[in-house]
Each structure stands twice: as C-alpha cells, then as structure tokens.
Scaffold this motif. Sequence first.
Motif, PDB file in Angstrom:
ATOM      1  N   ALA A 199       0.790  -1.123  -0.065  1.00 37.75           N
ATOM      2  CA  ALA A 199       0.082   0.142   0.008  1.00 37.75           C
ATOM      3  C   ALA A 199       0.909   1.214   0.075  1.00 37.75           C
ATOM      4  CB  ALA A 199      -0.851  -0.236   1.047  1.00 37.75           C
ATOM      5  N   ILE A 200       2.181   1.243   0.537  1.00 39.09           N
ATOM      6  CA  ILE A 200       2.841   2.323   0.717  1.00 39.09           C
ATOM      7  C   ILE A 200       3.641   2.436  -0.615  1.00 39.09           C
ATOM      8  CG2 ILE A 200       2.789   2.680   3.091  1.00 39.09           C
ATOM      9  CD1 ILE A 200       5.358   1.498   3.432  1.00 39.09           C
ATOM     10  N   GLY A 201       3.756   1.577  -1.635  1.00 34.28           N
ATOM     11  CA  GLY A 201       4.272   1.616  -2.644  1.00 34.28           C
ATOM     12  C   GLY A 201       5.512   0.926  -3.263  1.00 34.28           C
ATOM     13  N   LEU A 202       5.723  -0.035  -2.388  1.00 40.48           N
ATOM     14  CA  LEU A 202       6.718  -1.181  -2.677  1.00 40.48           C
ATOM     15  C   LEU A 202       5.951  -2.217  -3.465  1.00 40.48           C
ATOM     16  CD1 LEU A 202       8.693  -1.922   0.600  1.00 40.48           C
ATOM     17  CD2 LEU A 202       9.462  -0.566  -1.479  1.00 40.48           C
ATOM     18  N   PRO A 203       6.883  -2.489  -4.876  1.00 41.55           N
ATOM     19  CA  PRO A 203       6.396  -3.500  -5.545  1.00 41.55           C
ATOM     20  C   PRO A 203       6.646  -5.035  -4.894  1.00 41.55           C
ATOM     21  CG  PRO A 203       8.509  -2.816  -6.147  1.00 41.55           C
ATOM     22  CD  PRO A 203       8.119  -1.965  -5.305  1.00 41.55           C
ATOM     23  N   PRO A 204       5.683  -5.964  -5.242  1.00 37.21           N
ATOM     24  CA  PRO A 204       5.748  -7.384  -4.722  1.00 37.21           C
ATOM     25  C   PRO A 204       6.886  -8.075  -4.213  1.00 37.21           C
ATOM     26  CG  PRO A 204       4.004  -7.369  -6.403  1.00 37.21           C
ATOM     27  CD  PRO A 204       4.920  -6.062  -6.647  1.00 37.21           C
ATOM     28  N   VAL A 205       8.009  -8.048  -4.926  1.00 43.37           N
ATOM     29  CA  VAL A 205       9.351  -8.844  -4.611  1.00 43.37           C
ATOM     30  C   VAL A 205       9.964  -7.765  -3.659  1.00 43.37           C
ATOM     31  CG1 VAL A 205      11.476  -9.525  -5.573  1.00 43.37           C
ATOM     32  CG2 VAL A 205       9.395 -10.019  -6.989  1.00 43.37           C
ATOM     33  N   ALA A 206       9.974  -6.641  -4.031  1.00 43.43           N
ATOM     34  CA  ALA A 206      10.686  -5.658  -2.592  1.00 43.43           C
ATOM     35  C   ALA A 206      10.024  -5.917  -1.510  1.00 43.43           C
ATOM     36  CB  ALA A 206      10.833  -4.327  -3.387  1.00 43.43           C
ATOM     37  N   ALA A 207       8.697  -5.698  -1.719  1.00 45.76           N
ATOM     38  CA  ALA A 207       7.850  -5.909  -0.434  1.00 45.76           C
ATOM     39  C   ALA A 207       8.220  -7.215   0.587  1.00 45.76           C
ATOM     40  CB  ALA A 207       6.149  -5.735  -0.554  1.00 45.76           C
ATOM     41  N   ASN A 208       8.154  -8.273  -0.400  1.00 44.48           N
ATOM     42  CA  ASN A 208       8.611  -9.795  -0.062  1.00 44.48           C
ATOM     43  C   ASN A 208       9.922  -9.753   0.589  1.00 44.48           C
ATOM     44  OD1 ASN A 208       8.040 -12.268   0.672  1.00 44.48           O
ATOM     45  ND2 ASN A 208       9.203 -13.045  -1.289  1.00 44.48           N
ATOM     46  N   VAL A 209      10.832  -9.191   0.030  1.00 44.11           N
ATOM     47  CA  VAL A 209      12.279  -9.397   0.634  1.00 44.11           C
ATOM     48  C   VAL A 209      12.480  -8.122   1.799  1.00 44.11           C
ATOM     49  CG1 VAL A 209      14.589  -8.406   0.045  1.00 44.11           C
ATOM     50  CG2 VAL A 209      13.240  -9.544  -1.593  1.00 44.11           C
ATOM     51  N   THR A 210      11.791  -7.025   1.775  1.00 43.68           N
ATOM     52  CA  THR A 210      11.800  -6.174   2.920  1.00 43.68           C
ATOM     53  C   THR A 210      11.006  -6.795   4.399  1.00 43.68           C
ATOM     54  OG1 THR A 210      11.396  -4.157   1.729  1.00 43.68           O
ATOM     55  CG2 THR A 210      10.775  -4.074   3.908  1.00 43.68           C
ATOM     56  N   ASN A 211       9.701  -7.493   3.976  1.00 41.66           N
ATOM     57  CA  ASN A 211       9.316  -8.228   5.044  1.00 41.66           C
ATOM     58  C   ASN A 211      10.084  -9.204   5.585  1.00 41.66           C
ATOM     59  OD1 ASN A 211       6.739  -8.269   6.294  1.00 41.66           O
ATOM     60  ND2 ASN A 211       6.268 -10.191   5.540  1.00 41.66           N
ATOM     61  N   THR A 212      10.815  -9.852   4.916  1.00 40.13           N
ATOM     62  CA  THR A 212      11.516 -11.152   5.212  1.00 40.13           C
ATOM     63  C   THR A 212      12.800 -10.602   6.231  1.00 40.13           C
ATOM     64  OG1 THR A 212      11.232 -12.354   3.493  1.00 40.13           O
ATOM     65  CG2 THR A 212      13.159 -13.090   4.607  1.00 40.13           C
ATOM     66  N   TYR A 213      13.345  -9.553   5.834  1.00 41.00           N
ATOM     67  CA  TYR A 213      14.522  -8.952   6.536  1.00 41.00           C
ATOM     68  C   TYR A 213      14.031  -8.713   7.884  1.00 41.00           C
ATOM     69  CZ  TYR A 213      18.736  -8.379   3.452  1.00 41.00           C
ATOM     70  OH  TYR A 213      19.618  -8.770   2.963  1.00 41.00           O
ATOM     71  N   ALA A 214      12.808  -7.961   7.898  1.00 36.35           N
ATOM     72  CA  ALA A 214      12.083  -7.409   9.265  1.00 36.35           C
ATOM     73  C   ALA A 214      11.622  -8.553  10.090  1.00 36.35           C
ATOM     74  CB  ALA A 214      11.238  -6.460   9.063  1.00 36.35           C
ATOM     75  N   LEU A 215      11.233  -9.435   9.612  1.00 33.83           N
ATOM     76  CA  LEU A 215      10.812 -10.765  10.263  1.00 33.83           C
ATOM     77  C   LEU A 215      11.891 -11.519  11.026  1.00 33.83           C
ATOM     78  CD1 LEU A 215       8.292 -12.380   7.665  1.00 33.83           C
ATOM     79  CD2 LEU A 215       7.745 -12.049  10.272  1.00 33.83           C
ATOM     80  N   PHE A 216      13.029 -11.160  10.605  1.00 34.70           N
ATOM     81  CA  PHE A 216      13.957 -11.860  11.442  1.00 34.70           C
ATOM     82  C   PHE A 216      14.041 -11.343  12.818  1.00 34.70           C
ATOM     83  CE2 PHE A 216      18.586 -11.196  13.029  1.00 34.70           C
ATOM     84  CZ  PHE A 216      18.694 -12.574  13.592  1.00 34.70           C
ATOM     85  N   PHE A 217      13.794 -10.199  12.989  1.00 38.68           N
ATOM     86  CA  PHE A 217      13.767  -9.563  14.383  1.00 38.68           C
ATOM     87  C   PHE A 217      12.736 -10.014  15.101  1.00 38.68           C
ATOM     88  CE2 PHE A 217      16.605  -6.819  11.953  1.00 38.68           C
ATOM     89  CZ  PHE A 217      17.663  -6.672  12.680  1.00 38.68           C
ATOM     90  N   THR A 218      11.585 -10.464  14.456  1.00 33.65           N
ATOM     91  CA  THR A 218      10.459 -11.220  15.211  1.00 33.65           C
ATOM     92  C   THR A 218      10.888 -12.508  15.887  1.00 33.65           C
ATOM     93  OG1 THR A 218       8.604 -10.427  13.893  1.00 33.65           O
ATOM     94  CG2 THR A 218       8.411 -12.393  15.139  1.00 33.65           C
ATOM     95  N   GLY A 219      11.792 -12.973  15.245  1.00 33.23           N
ATOM     96  CA  GLY A 219      12.490 -14.402  15.734  1.00 33.23           C
ATOM     97  C   GLY A 219      13.401 -14.083  16.926  1.00 33.23           C
ATOM     98  N   VAL A 220      13.943 -12.967  16.817  1.00 26.00           N
ATOM     99  CA  VAL A 220      14.913 -12.479  18.200  1.00 26.00           C
ATOM    100  C   VAL A 220      14.066 -12.274  19.085  1.00 26.00           C
ATOM    101  CG1 VAL A 220      16.700 -10.726  18.829  1.00 26.00           C
ATOM    102  CG2 VAL A 220      16.718 -11.692  16.407  1.00 26.00           C
TER     103      VAL A 220
END
Length: 260
Positions: A38-59
């Motif tokens: 919704a804030i403008g990232l294309p699907p692959v970039a959104a998937n990559v961004t989400n994956t990077y941030a999700l690591f910190f959920t695991g932490v």
Amino acid sequence: MGAIWQLWLILIPTGIAAGIVSTATGLASLVSYPILLAIGLPPVAANVTNTYALFFTGVGATVSSQKELHGHGKDLLVILPLTLIGCVTGALILFAIPASTFQKIVPFFILLAAIVVLLPRRTTPLATISGQTETGRAKFIKVLTWAGIFLVGVYSGYFGAASGVLMLSLLAVISPLPFAQYNAEKNITLGLANLISAIVYATKTTIQWSYIIPLAIGFLIGGFVGPKIVRLIPERTIKIIIGIGAFILAGSLFVQAYLQ
C-alpha cells in the motif's frame, strides 16, 4: 525528513502488530505485506523487506520464549537444518521463477493448513519430530514430516506468506508438546530461516533499508510480546484465530492470483 518520519510512524506500529500476530499465530503477512504494498513497494521488494524485518520477530520471540524452549534442543536439531536448507533453495528459486507461478497454488496450501490447524489434536502424536515413536507407520510418517518441514523451508524462502501457519499445521500433527512450546520452536526456526533468506536476497537485489529498519523495530517489540500473550490465551482459542486468519489470507491471495 517529514516523509521519513511518516514512514516510521506507519511501519513501527505495523511491525508491532505483525510481530505479535506472527509469534502468536504465524500470520504476520496478513498485516505487514499488504501495508508494504500500500505504501508503494512492488511485490518482490515488499517480500524481501518483510523477510528482513521478520528476522527480528524471531529474535524477540526467542528471548521471550526461554521457558517454552527449555529442553527441546533435540527437536530443533531436526527442524532447523531441514528448514534452513529448504529456505536457501526457496530464496534462490525466487529470482529464477516468477512469483506469480507459485502464487497460484499458495492459496490452496494455506487453506489446507487452516483446516489442519482447526482439526482436533490426537491424544498421541502420529510420530514425534526426533523419532522416539518408531512403529512402522510412525517411521513412514516421520519421513513425510521431514519432507514437509523441508518444503515449508522452501516456501518460506520463496514467498513466505503464512509459512508460520504451514509449520504450525505440521507440528500440530507430529508434536507431543503443548501449543505454546511447539509454537516457540516455530518462531525460532522461521526467525533463522528469514535470516538465511535475507543473506541470499542481499546478493540478488537492492535492499530497502529505509523500510526495513522501522519495520524491524516494530517486529522486535511484537516478537517479544507475542509469546507472553500465547501463555494467557487458551490453545483452542488461538487455533480458531489462526484458522480464521488463514482462511481470510487464502481467500485474499486467491483473488490476487486468479481474479485480478
């Protein structure tokens, strides 16, 4: 500068909400992925961004779940290698095969996972993760389970939406542990899987750090809070929430894949 702060004001609360949802139900992408689009990232970039941030959920979840993780190292020694090898495979596939190809079958995977999570648990598991139950049928199911965990890793590295639900649906069938404990195993496993995916992605694409950093801060907070919430809510209630959320996500992804 104003645009940066606006981004932070959107993504930190999004990360907190998604981190809680991720560690409690495995459905972070139901919250964070649509916001990134919704804030403008294309699907692959959104998937990559989400994956990077999700690591910190695991932490955050690992720090918060020491009680649930205590004494379960043997299970993790089986789950982690299978998931991580699968994750590397999936992350590499992401850049070789268009995501739209896989998106057409993802809704059905998530729908199946929702049904499995909602089914009543057997009083004894079909086969334990690390193989203590060794009847002929249990050995066969154990091998299938190992294959399933590997495939969840592939899926996590490739696309990732609701990979937590897929892992929970497997563990619900095979684990003799209470939900809070095998959910903690899921959190640490997929946290490391996201780290592996992130390393692979870094060699293949531009990393959107301005989006990742605020989202990761939120995920870290949400990941710490989520396991505490799981301790307070009855297992059946959480599973109903997971099932409903998974049905919604499956329907949403079906519409995106087939009707748009």
